[in-house]
Design a protein around this motif. Structure first.
Motif, PDB file in Angstrom:
ATOM      1  N   ILE A  56       1.069  -1.164  -0.085  1.00  0.00           N
ATOM      2  CA  ILE A  56      -0.052  -0.014  -0.042  1.00  0.00           C
ATOM      3  C   ILE A  56       0.847   1.232  -0.078  1.00  0.00           C
ATOM      4  CG2 ILE A  56      -1.820   1.361   1.218  1.00  0.00           C
ATOM      5  CD1 ILE A  56      -2.824  -1.294   0.192  1.00  0.00           C
ATOM      6  N   ILE A  57       0.857   2.159  -0.818  1.00  0.00           N
ATOM      7  CA  ILE A  57       1.497   3.571  -0.742  1.00  0.00           C
ATOM      8  C   ILE A  57       0.408   4.477  -0.872  1.00  0.00           C
ATOM      9  CG2 ILE A  57       3.142   4.904  -2.264  1.00  0.00           C
ATOM     10  CD1 ILE A  57       3.834   2.423  -3.790  1.00  0.00           C
ATOM     11  N   MET A  58       0.633   5.369   0.076  1.00  0.00           N
ATOM     12  CA  MET A  58      -0.126   6.664   0.487  1.00  0.00           C
ATOM     13  C   MET A  58       0.525   7.588  -0.366  1.00  0.00           C
ATOM     14  SD  MET A  58      -2.541   5.777   2.346  1.00  0.00           S
ATOM     15  CE  MET A  58      -2.959   4.754   3.582  1.00  0.00           C
ATOM     16  N   LYS A  59      -0.169   8.617  -0.862  1.00  0.00           N
ATOM     17  CA  LYS A  59       0.293   9.760  -1.592  1.00  0.00           C
ATOM     18  C   LYS A  59       1.395   9.297  -2.820  1.00  0.00           C
ATOM     19  CE  LYS A  59      -1.653  12.829   0.922  1.00  0.00           C
ATOM     20  NZ  LYS A  59      -2.924  13.438   0.636  1.00  0.00           N
ATOM     21  N   CYS A  60       0.693   8.343  -3.698  1.00  0.00           N
ATOM     22  CA  CYS A  60       1.620   7.827  -4.650  1.00  0.00           C
ATOM     23  C   CYS A  60       1.808   8.687  -5.785  1.00  0.00           C
ATOM     24  CB  CYS A  60       1.014   6.414  -4.898  1.00  0.00           C
ATOM     25  SG  CYS A  60       1.908   5.488  -6.376  1.00  0.00           S
ATOM     26  N   SER A  61       2.963   9.053  -6.290  1.00  0.00           N
ATOM     27  CA  SER A  61       2.965   9.922  -7.528  1.00  0.00           C
ATOM     28  C   SER A  61       3.286   9.270  -8.644  1.00  0.00           C
ATOM     29  CB  SER A  61       4.309  11.003  -6.954  1.00  0.00           C
ATOM     30  OG  SER A  61       5.442  10.140  -6.749  1.00  0.00           O
ATOM     31  N   ILE A  62       2.667   9.562  -9.627  1.00  0.00           N
ATOM     32  CA  ILE A  62       2.724   8.956 -11.015  1.00  0.00           C
ATOM     33  C   ILE A  62       2.723  10.008 -12.150  1.00  0.00           C
ATOM     34  CG2 ILE A  62       1.157   7.508 -12.585  1.00  0.00           C
ATOM     35  CD1 ILE A  62      -0.442   6.735  -9.727  1.00  0.00           C
ATOM     36  N   LYS A  63       3.922   9.994 -13.053  1.00  0.00           N
ATOM     37  CA  LYS A  63       4.008  10.730 -14.073  1.00  0.00           C
ATOM     38  C   LYS A  63       3.007  10.645 -15.098  1.00  0.00           C
ATOM     39  CE  LYS A  63       7.330  12.553 -16.895  1.00  0.00           C
ATOM     40  NZ  LYS A  63       7.436  14.137 -16.586  1.00  0.00           N
ATOM     41  N   THR A  64       2.128  11.331 -15.203  1.00  0.00           N
ATOM     42  CA  THR A  64       0.985  11.304 -16.475  1.00  0.00           C
ATOM     43  C   THR A  64       1.208  12.144 -17.516  1.00  0.00           C
ATOM     44  OG1 THR A  64      -0.700  12.836 -15.585  1.00  0.00           O
ATOM     45  CG2 THR A  64      -0.709  10.742 -14.509  1.00  0.00           C
ATOM     46  N   SER A  65       0.285  12.049 -18.644  1.00  0.00           N
ATOM     47  CA  SER A  65       0.498  12.948 -19.722  1.00  0.00           C
ATOM     48  C   SER A  65       0.122  14.274 -19.565  1.00  0.00           C
ATOM     49  CB  SER A  65      -0.335  12.443 -20.889  1.00  0.00           C
ATOM     50  OG  SER A  65      -1.718  12.456 -20.313  1.00  0.00           O
ATOM     51  N   ASP A  66      -0.513  14.457 -18.215  1.00  0.00           N
ATOM     52  CA  ASP A  66      -0.953  15.906 -17.682  1.00  0.00           C
ATOM     53  C   ASP A  66      -0.285  16.289 -16.400  1.00  0.00           C
ATOM     54  OD1 ASP A  66      -2.147  18.354 -17.753  1.00  0.00           O
ATOM     55  OD2 ASP A  66      -3.816  17.610 -16.288  1.00  0.00           O
ATOM     56  N   ALA A  93       1.563   3.442 -13.575  1.00  0.00           N
ATOM     57  CA  ALA A  93       0.718   3.527 -12.520  1.00  0.00           C
ATOM     58  C   ALA A  93       0.635   2.109 -11.876  1.00  0.00           C
ATOM     59  CB  ALA A  93      -0.792   3.744 -12.803  1.00  0.00           C
ATOM     60  N   PRO A  94       0.606   2.043 -10.456  1.00  0.00           N
ATOM     61  CA  PRO A  94       0.264   0.823  -9.838  1.00  0.00           C
ATOM     62  C   PRO A  94      -0.868   0.292 -10.241  1.00  0.00           C
ATOM     63  CG  PRO A  94       1.168   2.245  -8.207  1.00  0.00           C
ATOM     64  CD  PRO A  94       1.104   3.128  -9.487  1.00  0.00           C
ATOM     65  N   GLU A  95      -1.030  -1.203  -9.807  1.00  0.00           N
ATOM     66  CA  GLU A  95      -2.121  -1.727 -10.319  1.00  0.00           C
ATOM     67  C   GLU A  95      -3.664  -1.062  -9.835  1.00  0.00           C
ATOM     68  OE1 GLU A  95       0.855  -4.989 -10.296  1.00  0.00           O
ATOM     69  OE2 GLU A  95       0.287  -3.471  -8.945  1.00  0.00           O
ATOM     70  N   ILE A  96      -3.660  -0.778  -8.691  1.00  0.00           N
ATOM     71  CA  ILE A  96      -4.823  -0.174  -8.003  1.00  0.00           C
ATOM     72  C   ILE A  96      -4.647   1.384  -7.605  1.00  0.00           C
ATOM     73  CG2 ILE A  96      -6.960   0.026  -6.448  1.00  0.00           C
ATOM     74  CD1 ILE A  96      -6.467  -2.881  -6.192  1.00  0.00           C
ATOM     75  N   GLU A 109     -12.756  16.815 -13.000  1.00  0.00           N
ATOM     76  CA  GLU A 109     -11.363  16.583 -12.375  1.00  0.00           C
ATOM     77  C   GLU A 109     -11.027  15.195 -12.244  1.00  0.00           C
ATOM     78  OE1 GLU A 109      -8.484  18.250  -8.690  1.00  0.00           O
ATOM     79  OE2 GLU A 109     -10.590  19.020  -9.177  1.00  0.00           O
ATOM     80  N   ILE A 110     -12.031  14.732 -11.499  1.00  0.00           N
ATOM     81  CA  ILE A 110     -11.946  13.226 -11.139  1.00  0.00           C
ATOM     82  C   ILE A 110     -11.919  12.472 -12.084  1.00  0.00           C
ATOM     83  CG2 ILE A 110     -13.103  11.450  -9.749  1.00  0.00           C
ATOM     84  CD1 ILE A 110     -11.430  13.649  -8.008  1.00  0.00           C
ATOM     85  N   GLU A 111     -13.057  12.564 -13.130  1.00  0.00           N
ATOM     86  CA  GLU A 111     -12.972  11.680 -14.289  1.00  0.00           C
ATOM     87  C   GLU A 111     -11.589  11.924 -15.165  1.00  0.00           C
ATOM     88  OE1 GLU A 111     -13.989   9.185 -17.257  1.00  0.00           O
ATOM     89  OE2 GLU A 111     -14.997   9.531 -15.582  1.00  0.00           O
ATOM     90  N   GLU A 112     -11.075  12.867 -15.112  1.00  0.00           N
ATOM     91  CA  GLU A 112      -9.764  12.902 -15.863  1.00  0.00           C
ATOM     92  C   GLU A 112      -8.803  12.179 -15.248  1.00  0.00           C
ATOM     93  OE1 GLU A 112      -7.068  16.594 -17.910  1.00  0.00           O
ATOM     94  OE2 GLU A 112      -7.728  16.847 -16.033  1.00  0.00           O
ATOM     95  N   GLN A 115      -9.140   8.730 -15.819  1.00  0.00           N
ATOM     96  CA  GLN A 115      -8.457   8.387 -17.174  1.00  0.00           C
ATOM     97  C   GLN A 115      -7.125   8.236 -17.447  1.00  0.00           C
ATOM     98  OE1 GLN A 115     -10.541   6.705 -19.389  1.00  0.00           O
ATOM     99  NE2 GLN A 115     -12.097   7.209 -18.068  1.00  0.00           N
ATOM    100  N   LEU A 116      -6.304   9.280 -16.615  1.00  0.00           N
ATOM    101  CA  LEU A 116      -4.871   9.620 -16.765  1.00  0.00           C
ATOM    102  C   LEU A 116      -4.205   8.072 -15.920  1.00  0.00           C
ATOM    103  CD1 LEU A 116      -4.638  13.217 -15.749  1.00  0.00           C
ATOM    104  CD2 LEU A 116      -3.914  12.139 -17.752  1.00  0.00           C
ATOM    105  N   TYR A 117      -4.776   7.806 -14.858  1.00  0.00           N
ATOM    106  CA  TYR A 117      -4.263   6.511 -14.175  1.00  0.00           C
ATOM    107  C   TYR A 117      -4.371   5.221 -15.024  1.00  0.00           C
ATOM    108  CZ  TYR A 117      -4.160   9.666  -9.940  1.00  0.00           C
ATOM    109  OH  TYR A 117      -3.764  10.451  -8.954  1.00  0.00           O
ATOM    110  N   LEU A 118      -5.767   5.063 -15.318  1.00  0.00           N
ATOM    111  CA  LEU A 118      -5.835   3.840 -16.586  1.00  0.00           C
ATOM    112  C   LEU A 118      -4.952   3.941 -17.861  1.00  0.00           C
ATOM    113  CD1 LEU A 118      -9.785   3.810 -16.235  1.00  0.00           C
ATOM    114  CD2 LEU A 118      -8.167   2.193 -15.585  1.00  0.00           C
ATOM    115  N   ALA A 119      -4.511   5.184 -18.170  1.00  0.00           N
ATOM    116  CA  ALA A 119      -3.805   5.381 -19.432  1.00  0.00           C
ATOM    117  C   ALA A 119      -2.410   4.826 -18.995  1.00  0.00           C
ATOM    118  CB  ALA A 119      -3.701   6.543 -20.091  1.00  0.00           C
ATOM    119  N   LYS A 120      -2.103   5.210 -17.811  1.00  0.00           N
ATOM    120  CA  LYS A 120      -0.622   4.841 -17.342  1.00  0.00           C
ATOM    121  C   LYS A 120      -0.532   3.328 -16.666  1.00  0.00           C
ATOM    122  CE  LYS A 120       2.372   6.972 -17.380  1.00  0.00           C
ATOM    123  NZ  LYS A 120       3.688   7.300 -18.419  1.00  0.00           N
ATOM    124  N   GLY A 121      -1.836   2.848 -17.033  1.00  0.00           N
ATOM    125  CA  GLY A 121      -1.442   1.153 -16.753  1.00  0.00           C
ATOM    126  C   GLY A 121      -2.191   0.519 -15.345  1.00  0.00           C
ATOM    127  N   ALA A 122      -2.793   1.533 -14.609  1.00  0.00           N
ATOM    128  CA  ALA A 122      -3.741   0.956 -13.477  1.00  0.00           C
ATOM    129  C   ALA A 122      -4.832   0.083 -14.114  1.00  0.00           C
ATOM    130  CB  ALA A 122      -4.210   2.258 -12.809  1.00  0.00           C
TER     131      ALA A 122
END
Length: 151
Positions: A56-66, A93-96, A109-112, A115-122
């Motif tokens: 479990i990672i709290m405050k997990c940073s993920i580089k996205t297209s945005d 992105a991690p799996e979840i 904002e939430i919908e975006e 989509q960003l997390y799914l696009a990065k592999g979640a």
């Protein structure tokens, strides 16, 4: 600004809000309530009970297209950790990935972010509202929602 500058800047440490970067390196800040922190813990605990192994990672940073986005909670499998370790930010992105909404978040904002997390592999993105109700998303779209309140 680059993410490495954000996490190494002593003025940006221990702030009572979440920091993210947009694609131009502009700092975005979101205030977090104590309920927000409680929900992060409850979500992490739920995932840990369901998944068992992994991290479990709290405050997990993920580089996205945005820019760099910070999932409130993430679950990374042992295989993910073996491949990416704890690099910051993650390039995949991690799996979840979990977003806990705040009053300042718009639906768009939430919908975006979903989509960003799914696009990065979640594989799954969970969106938890202030009452602890959860909506679950995969690449097929919203697959379920729960009226169950966390904690």
């Amino acid at each position: 600004m680059e993410w490495a500058n954000v996490i190494s800047n002593p003025l940006l440490q221990n702030l009572p809000f979440k920091i993210e970067l947009n694609k131009w390196g502009k700092i975005l800040m979101s205030p977090a309530s104590n309920n927000h922190g409680r929900l992060q813990y409850e979500v992490g605990r739920r995932i840990n009970r369901q998944k068992g192994s992994g991290k479990i990672i709290m405050k997990c940073s993920i580089k996205t297209s945005d820019g760099v986005k910070v999932a409130d909670v993430a679950w990374a499998s042992d295989a993910f950790i073996a491949k990416y370790g704890y690099s910051t930010p993650y390039i995949k992105a991690p799996e979840i990935c979990v977003e806990i909404t705040s009053p300042s978040n718009s639906a768009g904002e939430i919908e975006e972010k979903v989509q960003l997390y799914l696009a990065k592999g979640a594989l799954e993105v969970w969106v938890v509202n202030e009452k602890g109700q959860t909506a679950y998303y995969t690449h097929e779209g919203q697959v379920a929602s729960s009226a169950e309140v966390l904690g």
